[in-house]
Scaffold this motif. Structure first.
Motif, short mmCIF file in Angstrom:
data_model
loop_
_atom_site.label_atom_id
_atom_site.label_comp_id
_atom_site.label_asym_id
_atom_site.label_seq_id
_atom_site.Cartn_x
_atom_site.Cartn_y
_atom_site.Cartn_z
N HIS A 2 24.94 57.12 50.63
CA HIS A 2 24.56 56.44 50.47
C HIS A 2 26.37 54.94 49.95
O HIS A 2 26.55 56.09 49.34
CB HIS A 2 24.50 56.18 48.58
CG HIS A 2 23.84 54.66 47.59
ND1 HIS A 2 24.79 54.06 47.45
CD2 HIS A 2 22.09 54.81 47.88
CE1 HIS A 2 23.96 52.94 46.36
NE2 HIS A 2 22.20 53.48 47.32
N LEU A 45 35.97 43.23 42.77
CA LEU A 45 35.49 44.26 43.89
C LEU A 45 35.38 44.18 44.80
O LEU A 45 34.01 43.52 44.76
CB LEU A 45 35.79 45.87 43.25
CG LEU A 45 35.88 47.10 44.80
CD1 LEU A 45 37.00 47.35 44.77
CD2 LEU A 45 35.25 48.26 44.29
N VAL A 87 33.42 44.88 48.77
CA VAL A 87 33.58 46.34 49.59
C VAL A 87 32.48 45.80 51.37
O VAL A 87 31.37 45.09 50.82
CB VAL A 87 32.67 47.56 49.32
CG1 VAL A 87 33.42 48.25 50.34
CG2 VAL A 87 33.44 48.11 48.16
N TYR A 125 30.65 46.93 54.42
CA TYR A 125 30.80 48.46 54.78
C TYR A 125 30.74 48.10 56.59
O TYR A 125 29.98 47.48 57.07
CB TYR A 125 29.13 47.98 55.15
CG TYR A 125 29.37 48.96 53.32
CD1 TYR A 125 30.07 50.08 52.56
CD2 TYR A 125 28.58 47.84 52.12
CE1 TYR A 125 30.32 49.85 50.92
CE2 TYR A 125 28.18 48.22 51.22
CZ TYR A 125 29.35 49.37 50.29
OH TYR A 125 29.22 49.03 49.12
N SER A 177 28.30 51.73 41.76
CA SER A 177 26.94 52.10 42.21
C SER A 177 26.09 52.10 42.00
O SER A 177 24.91 52.56 42.73
CB SER A 177 27.57 53.43 42.58
OG SER A 177 27.77 54.34 41.84
N GLU A 228 24.42 48.42 43.35
CA GLU A 228 23.58 48.83 44.54
C GLU A 228 23.20 49.67 44.76
O GLU A 228 22.30 48.93 45.37
CB GLU A 228 25.30 49.53 45.55
CG GLU A 228 26.79 48.79 45.34
CD GLU A 228 27.38 49.56 46.08
OE1 GLU A 228 27.90 50.09 46.02
OE2 GLU A 228 26.61 49.42 47.74
N SER A 229 22.46 50.58 43.67
CA SER A 229 21.54 51.30 43.89
C SER A 229 20.49 50.21 43.26
O SER A 229 19.49 50.41 43.85
CB SER A 229 21.74 52.36 43.00
OG SER A 229 22.80 53.44 43.72
N LEU A 272 18.95 48.45 45.51
CA LEU A 272 18.36 48.79 46.90
C LEU A 272 16.92 49.00 46.55
O LEU A 272 16.12 49.38 47.00
CB LEU A 272 19.40 50.15 47.55
CG LEU A 272 18.71 51.13 48.42
CD1 LEU A 272 18.81 50.08 49.57
CD2 LEU A 272 19.73 52.09 48.69
N ARG A 287 12.18 50.71 56.45
CA ARG A 287 12.96 51.81 56.56
C ARG A 287 13.64 51.04 55.32
O ARG A 287 13.88 50.31 54.58
CB ARG A 287 14.22 52.29 57.62
CG ARG A 287 14.46 50.70 57.76
CD ARG A 287 15.58 50.77 58.82
NE ARG A 287 16.61 52.14 58.62
CZ ARG A 287 17.61 52.20 58.86
NH1 ARG A 287 17.72 52.03 60.64
NH2 ARG A 287 18.96 52.90 58.30
N VAL A 288 14.72 52.42 54.82
CA VAL A 288 15.80 52.01 53.73
C VAL A 288 16.75 50.51 54.58
O VAL A 288 17.39 50.76 55.51
CB VAL A 288 16.63 53.17 53.26
CG1 VAL A 288 18.38 52.62 51.76
CG2 VAL A 288 15.53 53.57 52.43
N SER A 303 22.80 48.44 53.87
CA SER A 303 24.32 47.79 52.97
C SER A 303 25.42 46.37 54.23
O SER A 303 25.80 47.70 54.98
CB SER A 303 25.39 48.90 51.87
OG SER A 303 24.21 49.09 50.80
N ILE A 304 25.69 45.62 54.34
CA ILE A 304 26.31 45.15 54.63
C ILE A 304 27.65 44.78 53.46
O ILE A 304 28.33 45.54 54.50
CB ILE A 304 25.95 43.21 55.41
CG1 ILE A 304 24.55 44.00 56.16
CG2 ILE A 304 26.88 42.99 55.50
CD1 ILE A 304 23.92 42.44 56.15
N ASP A 305 27.02 44.34 52.46
CA ASP A 305 28.62 44.32 51.95
C ASP A 305 28.34 44.32 50.43
O ASP A 305 26.94 44.02 50.33
CB ASP A 305 29.80 43.17 52.22
CG ASP A 305 28.50 41.26 52.23
OD1 ASP A 305 27.90 41.59 51.32
OD2 ASP A 305 29.32 40.85 52.76
N PHE A 306 28.81 44.04 49.29
CA PHE A 306 28.91 43.82 47.67
C PHE A 306 30.02 43.70 47.13
O PHE A 306 30.98 43.99 47.56
CB PHE A 306 28.76 46.06 47.22
CG PHE A 306 28.41 45.97 45.76
CD1 PHE A 306 27.15 45.48 45.24
CD2 PHE A 306 29.62 47.10 44.94
CE1 PHE A 306 27.21 45.37 44.16
CE2 PHE A 306 29.06 47.02 43.70
CZ PHE A 306 28.21 46.19 43.18
N SER A 307 29.74 43.11 46.20
CA SER A 307 30.78 42.50 45.68
C SER A 307 30.34 42.57 44.17
O SER A 307 29.38 42.24 44.02
CB SER A 307 31.63 40.91 46.22
OG SER A 307 31.91 40.10 45.16
#
Lengths: 153, 159
Positions: free
Chosen positions: A56, A87, A89, A91, B77, B80-81, B84, B95-96, B99-103
């Protein structure tokens, strides 16, 4: 206290002062004013996609956030209260279970009040990172005022 | 190194989604994402059009024992979860999503209490979804953090 004493103290107190770090299992490899390096051994609970066996991305983000914070305090070189402003990120590649996540973070610009950090995470080879992160942090103690060592948010 | 096991999903993604939507039982959907279970994530499906993700407080989420405050990485996290799980519930992906990116912008320190997140898919393309995430604690009008994420969808799946 010499800088090395301070780095050693950070290394010793990190896992116990930050409960979530203990639960994840982050281990520090290097702590000094230039960078912090850490490894996070794989756990089955870290999976985000069972069918495709992917870790994850939240695990990667938590690792980056944590090591950036520690890298900033080590860079400042004395106990300091800090807060993460933001922040981001990216991936870059999938993270696979069964292999450590390795993280290196450094502060590349520090002002009186704001710090800019960057970090990379890799599994097999630092040249092929699985994630890249950038963050801005704030020193929450007023300039010139020493905070207590409680800022490892 | 901890040996990893292939944990078989108890039910298919389609069945997990059906249980969540028709019976408001998110257990099988959450089980598709072991890390969400590790964090202790819950889904409030009372309003299926606006699911609320819930992270009950537990001491192991603390990042600063002196304040005490929830670890910033946990907040990230969790969000992010949340994004998702929101996509798994709302879309018909097979399918799950990846993730490409997260801010994330941290607005306030997260207290040692329960956290909540609501998501909005602001752009849904054939291949990419953009999700906005809002996280709050006791007062929904005072968010703890705001986030955004891009996810890669399974473009080959039939619509």
């Amino acid at each position: 206290m010499t800088p090395q004493d301070f780095y050693d103290m950070l290394r010793r107190t990190y896992a116990t002062s930050v409960p979530h770090v203990g639960e994840l299992g982050i281990e520090l490899i290097r702590v000094d004013g230039r960078a912090v390096e850490a490894r996070l051994p794989s756990k089955p609970e870290f999976l985000g996609d069972v069918e495709h066996q992917l870790i994850h991305t939240g695990v990667v983000t938590a690792l980056i956030d944590s090591i950036c914070g520690l890298a900033l305090i080590a860079h400042i070189g004395k106990p300091t209260r800090i807060a993460t402003l933001d922040l981001r990120v990216d991936y870059l590649r999938p993270s696979r279970p069964g292999k450590d996540l390795n993280c290196r973070a450094e502060c590349y610009r520090l002002t009186e009040q704001i710090a800019f950090l960057r970090a990379e995470v890799w599994q097999n080879d630092p040249a092929t990172p699985v994630a890249s992160g950038m963050g801005a942090f704030m020193r929450t103690a007023r300039p010139g005022e020493d905070g207590r060592l409680s800022g490892l948010i | 190194m901890t040996p990893t096991q292939k944990i078989p999903a108890a039910v298919s993604m389609e069945e997990a989604r059906r249980l969540a939507r028709e019976h408001k039982d998110p257990g099988a959907l959450l089980a598709l994402v072991p890390y969400a279970v590790f964090l202790g994530l819950r889904m409030d499906l009372r309003d299926l059009a606006a699911p609320v993700l819930h992270l009950p407080f537990k001491p192991s989420l603390i990042g600063n024992a002196a304040l005490p405050a929830i670890h910033g990485g946990v907040v990230a996290s969790f969000m992010e979860s949340a994004a998702l799980m929101h996509l798994l519930l709302m879309l018909d992906e097979r399918r799950v999503p990846k993730s490409i990116d997260f801010s994330i912008d941290y607005l306030r320190s997260a207290q040692a209490e329960d956290s909540f997140a609501a998501c909005a898919v602001e752009r849904l393309g054939r291949r990419v979804a953009q999700v906005q995430i809002r996280c709050w604690q006791s007062d929904a009008a005072r968010p703890v953090a705001l986030g955004r994420a891009h996810f890669l969808l399974d473009a080959d799946a039939p619509a």
